[in-house]
Structure formats: C-alpha cells, structure tokens
Design an enzyme around this catalytic site. Structure first.
Site, PDB file in Angstrom:
ATOM      1  N   CYS A   1      32.558  33.274  60.241  1.00 17.43           N
ATOM      2  CA  CYS A   1      31.771  31.848  59.927  1.00 17.43           C
ATOM      3  C   CYS A   1      32.749  31.104  59.592  1.00 17.43           C
ATOM      4  O   CYS A   1      33.941  30.937  60.023  1.00 17.43           O
ATOM      5  CB  CYS A   1      30.698  31.981  58.925  1.00 17.43           C
ATOM      6  SG  CYS A   1      31.403  32.505  57.154  1.00 17.43           S
TER       7      CYS A   1
ATOM      8  N   HIS B   1      51.479  55.680  36.111  1.00 17.18           N
ATOM      9  CA  HIS B   1      50.291  56.435  36.893  1.00 17.18           C
ATOM     10  C   HIS B   1      49.628  57.363  35.671  1.00 17.18           C
ATOM     11  O   HIS B   1      50.329  58.101  35.062  1.00 17.18           O
ATOM     12  CB  HIS B   1      50.811  57.338  37.690  1.00 17.18           C
ATOM     13  CG  HIS B   1      49.834  58.069  38.598  1.00 17.18           C
ATOM     14  ND1 HIS B   1      48.866  59.216  38.210  1.00 17.18           N
ATOM     15  CD2 HIS B   1      49.545  57.731  39.962  1.00 17.18           C
ATOM     16  CE1 HIS B   1      48.174  59.629  39.229  1.00 17.18           C
ATOM     17  NE2 HIS B   1      48.416  58.806  40.192  1.00 17.18           N
TER      18      HIS B   1
END
Length: 655
Positions: A26, A577
């Site tokens: 769009c 982590h």
C-alpha cells in the site's frame, strides 16, 4: 546498504521466498501472506535500515512498514531471482478470496466492499499528493498577492501551472476506473476507456447550446450548477459534469465486471480479444450514460448534501466528531468513503468542509510522533529516534499518517489516549473558532500537511486548531510517556560500580565459571568468543534482574528475551545469554527492559527473569557472557571466582 541488499534481507528474514504466498503493498507497507508466520525473524527485519517497523497480523499475514520507498522496495523484491522461481505462490486475489470464504456469512461482503474502495484509490495516492503540493504552492502565491489564481484572465504561464494539478482531478474518474477494473479482474484499459468516453470533446460538445439548439438546461440553485439534457436516439440523455467524479466509475465497474466475465464464458477464446471489449463498450457506455452516470451523480450529491446539512445544523458536533473517528478509520482502511466524499463536495458544492476538521486528527497524530521523537532523543533510543523522525517528516511534509500509525502508534497501546486528547482539543478549537464562518473550507483536495495550510479558509482558524492538536498530543506523550511504566528508562535503575574500561562485568551475582563448564557445546567451542558463565546464587533464584555488563548500545534483543547483544563505544561486542536452551521457553518468565538501538549504562537491567520457571522447565540457569569480537583483541582473559557480586569484572581485555 543498497535497496537490493535490503530486499534480500527482508526476504531472508520473512522466511525465504518459499514462505511467501503473496506480496502486495500500500502507501507505506509491504503486505505479506505467509505459509508460516512463525518463521519470521522480526529482529533481523528491524535491523534493516529501510524497515521502520513490523506488524504481525492474524491468519499468517505480516506487514513490513517501509514508508515512502515502499514501491521501490516492492519492485526490488519482485525482481530478485529467488522470487521468480517460486512455485507455491498464490495471487493476492486468491489469498483474499480464501480468507473471505472462511468468514462467509459474517462480514465478508463488507470486507470486500472496503477492499474495493481502498484498492481503487491506493495506487494513485502519489499523484494526488503531488497535485496537492502544487495546489499548496499556488495557494501561497495567491495569499501573497503574487498572482490571482481565481482570475479568468491569468497569464498563460499561470494557466499552465493550473493544468499541472488540474489534470489529476479532471481525469480522476479514468484513474479510479482503471484501478477498480484491475481489482475486479477486468482489462483495466477497458474500464478506463469507458469512463474516458464521458470526458472526450465529443461528449462535452453535447452540452454546447451553440452546437445543439434542442439542448434543455436547468439551473440548480442548491449546488450553483446548470445541468443539461438532450434527446439521443429518442431517449433523454442527462449531461452532468463527470470530471473529478469518483462515484460513477465505482458504480460502473462492477456492472462492467458482470458483463465482461459472462462474455468471457460464452465467447470462444480465440476471438475474445476483439469481441469482449467491443460488446462491453457497446453495452456499458450507453448504460452508464443513461442510467449509471446520472444515478452516481445523484447519489454523490445526496451524500454530499447530507454531510453539508449536518455541518450546518450541528457544526460543533461535526467538527469534533470527524477528528475523533479518523484514528479508528485509517488503520482499518475505512476512511476511503470520506475521502471520496471530499472530492464529491468539491465537484458539487465547489468546496469541501471535511478536510478542515480532519486536519486536527492528522496533526494530533504527528504531535504524538513528535513527542515520541523527543523522548527517544532524551533517552538515547536510536531505533525509535530513526522511526519517529522518518514518520514525522512524512507527516509534516507529506500529510501521510501511516508511518506514524504503523511504525509507532499501533505498537504502543497507551499512545492512543494521548492521540485522542489532541484530536479532541483540535476538534473543539476548530468548532469554536469557525462557528462565525460556517466551518473551515477548502476548494481543493489536499493532503493535510504543513505545506497545504494556505488552501484552507479561514486559514488562521485552521492553523490554530492544528497547532493545538499537535501541541496537546506532543505534550501528553512527553509528560505521560507512551510506554508501560516498567519499560521507561526512569524506572530502569542503574547499578553504579566503578567498572574498569578494559573489563566486562558480571551481570548477576553468583559463581563465575569457564565456558567449558556451562554445558553448552557452542559456547564451549568459543565459536561466539571467549567469555564466562555465572551460576546465580541460590538466594538469587526467583524474579531477578540480569544487568548490562558494559556501557554501550543494544545491538540485538531476542524475541524470547533470553539473549542480548551490546556494543560499547570503543568497539567491544558482548553477547549476554540467559540460561541454556531457554529459547524454547518462548519468553515465558522473561520481562525485557531494553530495546534494540537503546544506549544503556553498565548495571542497567536488560531483563528480569523468573528463574523458578527456568528450573521448572528443566533448563540450566547459567547466564553466559562472551566477547563476540574476541579476535579484535590481543587477549580476553576470564576472571573466574567462587562468588562474584554484580559488575565484578568477568573478563578483562587487552588490545
């Protein structure tokens, strides 16, 4: 990064060409229909400079907000060799038809109707915007008394300037007919040709009393227009002005579709190219001239007069209602009927009264974006600063709200209350100040940006109203923020520790171990760099913060909240982590406190983790930290310890 590289990056992050069922676009967004939306790597998508944001939707639909460069990006993606080799791709119409089939009996017809309206206008947004800016330029010259653009005896040069923008609106019915025909799978040139018949000099000649003495004309006092009719083959033919009208092509094309597709069924394929267009034109042009055209003009005029009556009977309510409903219409694509009415108003009344109040919504939208930009600069949030600055530029200079809506507003639910406050303030302002003038009007269809202020009358009322809307929303965001309280930097307490410049700190209290002891083969192999692991203390097990081990910019945030990348100002790149294999928890028990692109200080919480959930899920709680660019250093030395407090050096580096 070239647009081709970015196009490749988008396709890789979206799950590869084989994951794409259809791709459309769009004004600002790439619209994907995917086979599996869980294969999308949103983090990688957001790293691409041209990507302003991503928006997952239901039914494996996914939107990637690109902004004004969407058409170029769309073309670049479709030109990739990998896209050409797809074998499982479905057309966008097939996908939408399947989606509608699933909701048959609910609101499929309504969805189809609004899709038809939207796709009939969306491809011409660019030329409408270009024309509106030319109109704004002319309005400024008119306001400064450089030239009177309303004068009948303008110099040829200024007449030529009129032609530059008037072409778009005069031939708008042809453009709408082309797009609408394409939407309904008709030869778009056939739809355009049928509509063009009513804008030819031959058709216009029928309205010339000097050429046809039998012409009968009636003056319509309500709309200040003269409508003529003439007998054609013994039938009365009404001769309205079709230039700029959008209702007639929108009504004509579905009728053409019915005839066109039935002709394709009954006419042999080897002669369809000749006889389908021939018969279609022979039937639909007269049908439009005698029935559909006058009916479309009548419906358009009726709707226009209905809104005009509401504007005159209850102007205060009207001026407030328009900006308050637009924030809900635009994201759903339901604003197109009102946009069509603006064009009808200009054609029938000679002016439009919807765009003035609508400007209050647009500038409230841009005001919230300005507030977000202010906070992103204050908080050193690089990613949001880039998104907000691009969206604000598109809004203020182009009048386009989609980058703000999809890049920011719909991602943060709290922002809508700030937006509506600006809409209300702007609507009330325009309602009060414009009462003596019967509302704010304009005789041109424009995009409501700062460049088109001069086309509104009275301009001073419009200027004050949009300024009030803009400032109200901006201040509401600045003072009330747009993020949940726990995600605001002011609530992210930074642990103050004098961490050596050549050290990476321990992110959580506990036992510091070598990577070999973490139980993760990848980390133990040093493939992700040298580093250390921390086994949290027993006392720490529970809801505990894992903090940034260095000062720097957040380069990545895992969607599940278990891993973070940070790059310091001197180039040290660190990976944090949390837990081993905790990606499988999909974010359960993890509450992320930072965002990608944000500049953070050592000791600021990256994430709070419910370690009890980690243990219950059967995963190790070890927090692993590595220097991912270890090779850039002469030495990276882990500092192991049986017990280390937060931000005790975990590794030291030497260049």
């Amino acid at each position: 990064m070239s647009i081709k590289t970015s196009a490749n990056g988008i396709i890789d992050a979206i799950g590869g060409p084989e994951n794409i069922r259809s791709l459309t676009h769009c004004a600002t967004r790439l619209r994907f229909e995917l086979n599996d939306s869980s294969a999308v790597n949103a983090d990688e998508l957001e790293k691409i400079p041209e990507v302003l944001g991503v928006m997952p939707q239901s039914g494996d639909r996914y939107q990637v907000i690109v902004g004004g460069a969407v058409e170029s990006m769309y073309s670049a993606i479709n030109s990739l060799p990998a896209m050409a080799s797809r074998t499982n791709a479905k057309s966008d119409d097939d996908v939408k038809a399947a989606a509608r089939a699933k909701t048959r009996g609910k609101s499929a017809w309504l969805d189809t109707f609004f899709e038809y309206l939207s796709d009939s206008f969306r491809p011409i947004l660019g030329v409408l915007l270009g024309a509106s800016l030319i109109i704004a330029f002319a309005a400024v010259l008119d306001a400064l008394h450089v030239v009177d653009f309303r004068a009948a005896d303008k110099a040829p040069g200024w007449v030529f300037v009129d032609a530059m923008w008037h072409s778009v609106f005069y031939f708008l019915p042809i453009m709408v007919a082309f797009n609408a025909a394409k939407k309904l799978k008709i030869d778009p040139w056939l739809g355009a040709t049928i509509m063009a018949a009513f804008l030819t000099p031959d058709f216009l000649k029928l309205s010339n009393p000097d050429a046809f003495s039998a012409l009968q004309c009636v003056e319509n006092e309500a709309i200040k227009q003269t409508t003529c009719s003439i007998d054609v083959f013994g039938l009365p033919l009404t001769l309205p002005d079709y230039s700029g009208n959008v209702f007639v092509p929108l009504m004509m094309i579905p009728v053409l579709a019915l005839i066109y597709h039935n002709l394709k069924k009954i006419i042999p394929s080897n002669v369809q190219m000749v006889f389908v267009p021939f018969i279609s034109m022979l039937v639909v042009i007269p049908l439009t001239a005698f029935l559909i055209g006058p009916l479309g003009i009548w419906i358009g005029n009726g709707l226009g007069f209905g809104l005009a009556w509401m504007n005159s009977a209850a102007p205060f309510v009207f001026a407030i209602a328009i900006p308050l409903i637009y924030p809900f219409l635009v994201p759903l694509g339901l604003h197109w009927p009102l946009n069509a009415m603006m064009l009808v108003n200009i054609q029938t009344l000679g002016y439009d009264f919807i765009q003035g109040p609508m400007g209050a919504w647009n500038f409230a939208c841009f005001g919230t974006t300005a507030g977000v930009l202010f906070l992103s600069i204050r908080d050193k949030d690089t990613a949001m600063r880039q998104t907000a600055s691009g969206a604000l530029a598109a809004g203020l200079f182009g009048g386009i709200s989609e980058p703000s809506l999809y890049g920011i507003h719909l991602r943060f639910k709290m922002i809508y209350s700030r937006l509506l406050a600006g809409c209300l303030a702007g609507g009330v302002t325009i309602a009060i100040l414009s009462l003596p003038y019967g509302g704010v009007k304009t005789d041109a269809f424009v995009f409501t940006s700062r460049l088109t202020i001069s086309v509104f009358d009275p301009a001073w009322v419009y200027l004050i109203a949009i300024a009030v809307a803009f400032v109200t929303s901006m201040l509401a965001v600045i003072f009330l923020d747009y993020r949940p309280r726990e995600d605001r930097p002011s609530t992210k307490q930074t642990l103050v520790v004098d961490l050596p410049e050549n050290a990476v700190g321990v992110p959580i209290e506990g036992k510091v171990i070598s990577l070999d002891e973490t139980g993760d083969k990848v980390f133990a192999s040093r493939a992700l760099g040298e580093g250390f692991g921390v086994i949290p203390d027993i006392e720490a097990i529970g809801e505990t913060a894992v903090v940034a081990p260095i000062t720097g910019t957040v380069s990545s945030v895992a969607k599940s909240g278990h891993a973070f990348g940070i790059k310091s100002d001197d180039g040290t790149e660190v990976l944090v982590h949390v837990g081993v294999d905790t990606v499988n928890m999909k974010g359960d028990g993890f509450s992320v406190k930072v965002s990608k692109g944000e500049h953070i200080s050592a000791g600021m919480p990256l994430v709070t983790v419910d370690f009890k959930k980690v243990i219950a899920a059967g995963y190790a709680t070890t927090v692993i930290v590595t220097v991912t660019n270890t090779r850039a250093f002469a030495a990276v030395t882990p500092q192991l310890a049986d017990h280390a407090t937060v931000l005790t050096p975990g590794v030291t580096t030497e260049r």
